[in-house]
Design a protein around this motif. Structure first.
Motif, PDB file in Angstrom:
ATOM      1  N   ARG A   1      18.637 -26.624  -6.416  1.00 38.93           N
ATOM      2  CA  ARG A   1      19.558 -25.519  -6.103  1.00 38.93           C
ATOM      3  C   ARG A   1      19.005 -24.195  -6.622  1.00 38.93           C
ATOM      4  O   ARG A   1      19.025 -23.181  -5.929  1.00 38.93           O
ATOM      5  CB  ARG A   1      20.936 -25.790  -6.701  1.00 38.93           C
ATOM      6  CG  ARG A   1      21.995 -24.791  -6.280  1.00 38.93           C
ATOM      7  CD  ARG A   1      23.289 -24.962  -7.058  1.00 38.93           C
ATOM      8  NE  ARG A   1      23.878 -26.268  -6.925  1.00 38.93           N
ATOM      9  CZ  ARG A   1      23.835 -27.197  -7.880  1.00 38.93           C
ATOM     10  NH1 ARG A   1      23.230 -26.947  -9.049  1.00 38.93           N
ATOM     11  NH2 ARG A   1      24.398 -28.378  -7.688  1.00 38.93           N
ATOM     12  N   SER A   2      18.520 -24.206  -7.856  1.00 35.01           N
ATOM     13  CA  SER A   2      17.948 -22.999  -8.445  1.00 35.01           C
ATOM     14  C   SER A   2      16.746 -22.512  -7.638  1.00 35.01           C
ATOM     15  O   SER A   2      16.570 -21.301  -7.437  1.00 35.01           O
ATOM     16  CB  SER A   2      17.523 -23.277  -9.897  1.00 35.01           C
ATOM     17  OG  SER A   2      16.908 -22.143 -10.471  1.00 35.01           O
TER      18      SER A   2
ATOM     19  N   ARG B   1      22.332 -13.248  -7.498  1.00 37.57           N
ATOM     20  CA  ARG B   1      22.921 -14.037  -8.582  1.00 37.57           C
ATOM     21  C   ARG B   1      23.974 -13.220  -9.326  1.00 37.57           C
ATOM     22  O   ARG B   1      25.064 -13.721  -9.633  1.00 37.57           O
ATOM     23  CB  ARG B   1      21.825 -14.493  -9.553  1.00 37.57           C
ATOM     24  CG  ARG B   1      22.362 -15.425 -10.662  1.00 37.57           C
ATOM     25  CD  ARG B   1      21.312 -15.759 -11.696  1.00 37.57           C
ATOM     26  NE  ARG B   1      20.961 -14.586 -12.488  1.00 37.57           N
ATOM     27  CZ  ARG B   1      19.829 -13.927 -12.396  1.00 37.57           C
ATOM     28  NH1 ARG B   1      18.906 -14.309 -11.528  1.00 37.57           N
ATOM     29  NH2 ARG B   1      19.594 -12.867 -13.152  1.00 37.57           N
TER      30      ARG B   1
ATOM     31  N   THR C   1      16.513 -18.835  -5.834  1.00 42.10           N
ATOM     32  CA  THR C   1      15.511 -17.861  -6.268  1.00 42.10           C
ATOM     33  C   THR C   1      14.466 -17.628  -5.180  1.00 42.10           C
ATOM     34  O   THR C   1      13.513 -16.870  -5.388  1.00 42.10           O
ATOM     35  CB  THR C   1      14.798 -18.325  -7.553  1.00 42.10           C
ATOM     36  OG1 THR C   1      14.235 -19.626  -7.352  1.00 42.10           O
ATOM     37  CG2 THR C   1      15.766 -18.365  -8.726  1.00 42.10           C
TER      38      THR C   1
ATOM     39  N   ASP D   1      20.383 -29.495  -9.790  1.00 40.27           N
ATOM     40  CA  ASP D   1      20.376 -28.166 -10.410  1.00 40.27           C
ATOM     41  C   ASP D   1      19.038 -27.470 -10.189  1.00 40.27           C
ATOM     42  O   ASP D   1      18.988 -26.268  -9.892  1.00 40.27           O
ATOM     43  CB  ASP D   1      20.641 -28.265 -11.912  1.00 40.27           C
ATOM     44  CG  ASP D   1      22.076 -28.643 -12.252  1.00 40.27           C
ATOM     45  OD1 ASP D   1      22.944 -28.541 -11.359  1.00 40.27           O
ATOM     46  OD2 ASP D   1      22.321 -29.030 -13.408  1.00 40.27           O
TER      47      ASP D   1
END
Length: 221
Positions: free
Chosen positions: A27-28, A136, A32, A24
């Motif tokens: 991936r974030s 997003r 970003t 997670d």
């Protein structure tokens, strides 16, 4: 003892592991812009930065590789995926097929109440302050469309390619951000209006044009 009465032996249930949490976070960071397509993802650096052992990092990278946003090569190690022209074309055609069904179901079957989350997702775009935040919001808008379609297998198919579509849009904004924020906001307002009007032909055309803008920009670069 009959076959029917024979006890079933199952492995114990496993809780969500640390590897998934690490995935997670990585991936974030990709979504970003902290990690860009082509960047190396070194286990030793990640484990140090995230203060975990290399095992969970290795598990995370394998998970992200299955999602299609990380690639591993024996001589290079793990890197953030760079989508090839063929990758982009295949992803675009598959997304188009899934979205065609989703839009048709929303227009023909969704109630007015089901459209509210789609409107909310479009309005959230007004608060996006940068291209990565807008990407997003764009993905979350399409999440709402697939949820409103109320087709569980269609939703699963979308989630199977969702991370790759996210990466595709990241590559799109890396190519050009000229008028991007205002253009995407306007496009999605038009998509919402077509869905609310129950105009299937217009909605399908607008969703197709929306996809084509990003596809053309990326493949012509």
């Amino acid at each position: 003892m009959s076959k029917k009465d024979k006890p079933v032996t199952l492995a114990p249930a496993r809780r969500r592991g640390l590897g998934a949490e690490v995935a997670d976070m990585i991936r974030s960071s990709i979504f970003t812009g902290a990690f860009q397509p082509g960047d190396a993802l070194r286990e030793v650096d990640l484990s140090k930065a995230l203060e975990v052992s290399r095992g969970p990092v290795r598990d995370a990278l394998q998970l992200l590789e299955r999602e299609g946003i990380v690639r591993s090569e024996w001589h290079r190690g793990a890197t953030v995926t760079v989508l090839s022209d063929q990758d982009v074309a295949e992803l675009d055609s598959l997304r188009g097929a899934l979205e065609h069904l989703a839009v048709r179901r929303v227009v023909e079957q969704a109630g007015d109440f089901d459209l509210i989350p789609i409107e909310i997702a479009a309005k959230a775009m007004q608060r996006a302050e940068d291209p990565y935040g807008m990407v997003r919001c764009d993905i979350e808008f399409h999440d709402a469309v697939y949820l409103a379609a109320k087709h569980s297998r269609l939703l699963e198919a979308w989630y199977a390619i969702r991370s790759q579509v996210f990466l595709f849009l990241i590559m799109r904004v890396n190519t050009s951000t000229a008028d991007y924020l205002d253009h995407v906001r306007l496009e999605h307002d038009m998509l919402v209006a077509a869905l609310k009007a129950r105009n299937l032909e217009a909605a399908l055309e607008m969703f197709a044009v929306h996809r084509k803008h990003a596809f053309d920009l990326l493949t012509s670069s």
